[in-house]
Write a protein that holds these residues in place. Structure first.
Motif, mmCIF file in Angstrom:
data_model
loop_
_atom_site.group_PDB
_atom_site.id
_atom_site.type_symbol
_atom_site.label_atom_id
_atom_site.label_comp_id
_atom_site.label_asym_id
_atom_site.label_seq_id
_atom_site.Cartn_x
_atom_site.Cartn_y
_atom_site.Cartn_z
ATOM 1 N N TYR A 112 0.862 -1.176 0.000
ATOM 2 C CA TYR A 112 0.000 0.000 0.000
ATOM 3 C C TYR A 112 0.901 1.230 0.000
ATOM 4 N N ILE A 113 0.673 2.121 -0.953
ATOM 5 C CA ILE A 113 1.508 3.311 -1.096
ATOM 6 C C ILE A 113 0.682 4.572 -0.870
ATOM 7 N N CYS A 114 1.358 5.678 -0.599
ATOM 8 C CA CYS A 114 0.692 6.965 -0.430
ATOM 9 C C CYS A 114 0.086 7.386 -1.769
ATOM 10 N N ALA A 115 -1.178 7.753 -1.769
ATOM 11 C CA ALA A 115 -1.858 8.173 -2.996
ATOM 12 C C ALA A 115 -1.310 9.498 -3.525
ATOM 13 N N ALA A 116 -0.668 10.278 -2.682
ATOM 14 C CA ALA A 116 -0.154 11.579 -3.109
ATOM 15 C C ALA A 116 1.246 11.490 -3.705
ATOM 16 N N CYS A 117 2.158 10.778 -3.040
ATOM 17 C CA CYS A 117 3.570 10.797 -3.466
ATOM 18 C C CYS A 117 4.130 9.429 -3.825
ATOM 19 N N LYS A 118 3.307 8.383 -3.685
ATOM 20 C CA LYS A 118 3.662 7.008 -4.060
ATOM 21 C C LYS A 118 4.713 6.352 -3.160
ATOM 22 N N LEU A 152 -2.862 10.345 6.980
ATOM 23 C CA LEU A 152 -3.303 8.988 6.642
ATOM 24 C C LEU A 152 -4.428 8.512 7.545
ATOM 25 N N GLY A 153 -4.326 8.767 8.829
ATOM 26 C CA GLY A 153 -5.306 8.292 9.794
ATOM 27 C C GLY A 153 -4.747 8.400 11.196
ATOM 28 N N HIS A 154 -5.073 7.416 12.046
ATOM 29 C CA HIS A 154 -4.661 7.439 13.454
ATOM 30 C C HIS A 154 -4.262 6.048 13.919
ATOM 31 N N VAL A 155 -3.526 5.991 15.021
ATOM 32 C CA VAL A 155 -3.107 4.730 15.635
ATOM 33 C C VAL A 155 -3.872 4.548 16.941
ATOM 34 N N PHE A 156 -4.356 3.319 17.157
ATOM 35 C CA PHE A 156 -5.072 2.974 18.381
ATOM 36 C C PHE A 156 -4.438 1.733 19.000
ATOM 37 N N ASP A 157 -4.681 1.519 20.281
ATOM 38 C CA ASP A 157 -4.084 0.398 21.014
ATOM 39 C C ASP A 157 -4.997 -0.824 21.084
ATOM 40 N N ASP A 158 -5.849 -1.010 20.084
ATOM 41 C CA ASP A 158 -6.766 -2.147 20.104
ATOM 42 C C ASP A 158 -6.522 -3.103 18.936
ATOM 43 N N GLY A 159 -5.271 -3.193 18.500
ATOM 44 C CA GLY A 159 -4.907 -4.110 17.419
ATOM 45 C C GLY A 159 -4.670 -5.518 17.929
ATOM 46 N N PRO A 160 -4.255 -6.401 17.027
ATOM 47 C CA PRO A 160 -4.031 -7.804 17.409
ATOM 48 C C PRO A 160 -2.959 -7.948 18.495
ATOM 49 N N LYS A 161 -3.327 -8.577 19.584
ATOM 50 C CA LYS A 161 -2.397 -8.757 20.713
ATOM 51 C C LYS A 161 -1.234 -9.679 20.348
ATOM 52 N N GLU A 162 -1.461 -10.593 19.413
ATOM 53 C CA GLU A 162 -0.406 -11.539 19.044
ATOM 54 C C GLU A 162 0.686 -10.907 18.169
ATOM 55 N N THR A 163 0.450 -9.690 17.692
ATOM 56 C CA THR A 163 1.493 -8.990 16.921
ATOM 57 C C THR A 163 1.931 -7.746 17.696
ATOM 58 N N THR A 164 1.508 -6.576 17.262
ATOM 59 C CA THR A 164 1.966 -5.332 17.894
ATOM 60 C C THR A 164 0.984 -4.757 18.902
ATOM 61 N N GLY A 165 -0.285 -5.177 18.837
ATOM 62 C CA GLY A 165 -1.306 -4.589 19.693
ATOM 63 C C GLY A 165 -1.800 -3.240 19.183
ATOM 64 N N ALA A 212 -6.429 7.594 0.988
ATOM 65 C CA ALA A 212 -5.049 8.075 1.121
ATOM 66 C C ALA A 212 -4.043 7.059 0.584
ATOM 67 N N LEU A 213 -4.534 5.874 0.215
ATOM 68 C CA LEU A 213 -3.672 4.785 -0.229
ATOM 69 C C LEU A 213 -3.958 4.366 -1.668
ATOM 70 N N GLU A 214 -2.960 3.749 -2.270
ATOM 71 C CA GLU A 214 -3.116 2.999 -3.515
ATOM 72 C C GLU A 214 -2.492 1.636 -3.264
ATOM 73 N N PHE A 215 -3.022 0.614 -3.915
ATOM 74 C CA PHE A 215 -2.512 -0.741 -3.726
ATOM 75 C C PHE A 215 -1.747 -1.183 -4.960
ATOM 76 N N ILE A 216 -0.531 -1.690 -4.741
ATOM 77 C CA ILE A 216 0.294 -2.253 -5.818
ATOM 78 C C ILE A 216 0.380 -3.761 -5.563
ATOM 79 N N PRO A 217 -0.293 -4.568 -6.406
ATOM 80 C CA PRO A 217 -0.256 -6.020 -6.174
ATOM 81 C C PRO A 217 1.129 -6.610 -6.421
#
Length: 155
Positions: A69-75, A126-139, A148-153
């Motif tokens: 996923y890249i920035c839609a503005a500057c890639k 881009l958005g915001h960070v919250f502390d309710d992510g997956p506990k088994e990774t970063t949380g 705000a994103l573009e996807f490059i497969p």
């Protein structure tokens, strides 16, 4: 009443100083009219005015293909597909970013501190960070506006 005025003054002061600091690190600098020509109105609203798209409006929300996923503005590459997860919040969610390409700030727009995500190259919101992510990774849950994103497969 004095406390309310003081609170709004502090909020303004922190927003002003935070934005000035974010702009210092960016390597892509364009005028507002240049950004308006480059971006769609919705991208401009989110990336340049720190807006928020409607929940569940991005096709990237349910995209689970391999890629970047890249920035839609500057890639600039921002997120790898292996860090994406379904948070159910209505926006694309990631548990981690490509660290050297993201910068963190503080946003007081709702009257309290939130950790804001910006593209380190162009300063786009881009958005915001919250502390309710997956506990088994970063949380952490990086809640990102899909516009705000573009996807490059992956090839």
């Amino acid at each position: 009443m004095k406390k309310i005025i003081f609170f709004f003054f502090l909020t303004f002061l922190f927003n002003f100083s935070g934005n000035a600091q974010n702009q210092k690190n960016n390597t892509v600098n364009k005028t507002n009219s240049e950004w308006k020509q480059l971006l769609t109105p919705e991208q401009y609203y989110v990336l340049r005015k720190a807006g928020t798209e409607r929940p569940n409006s991005s096709p990237l929300n349910k995209n689970y293909k391999e890629g970047v996923y890249i920035c839609a503005a500057c890639k600039t590459p921002l997120y790898k597909s292996d860090s994406k997860f379904d948070s159910g919040c209505g926006w694309p969610s990631f548990d981690s970013a490509i660290k050297e390409n993201i910068e963190f700030g503080v946003d007081y727009k709702l009257g309290y501190a939130r950790t804001e995500l910006r593209c380190k190259t162009c300063g786009g919101h881009l958005g915001h960070v919250f502390d309710d992510g997956p506990k088994e990774t970063t949380g952490k849950r990086h809640c990102v506006n899909g516009v705000a994103l573009e996807f490059i497969p992956k090839k």
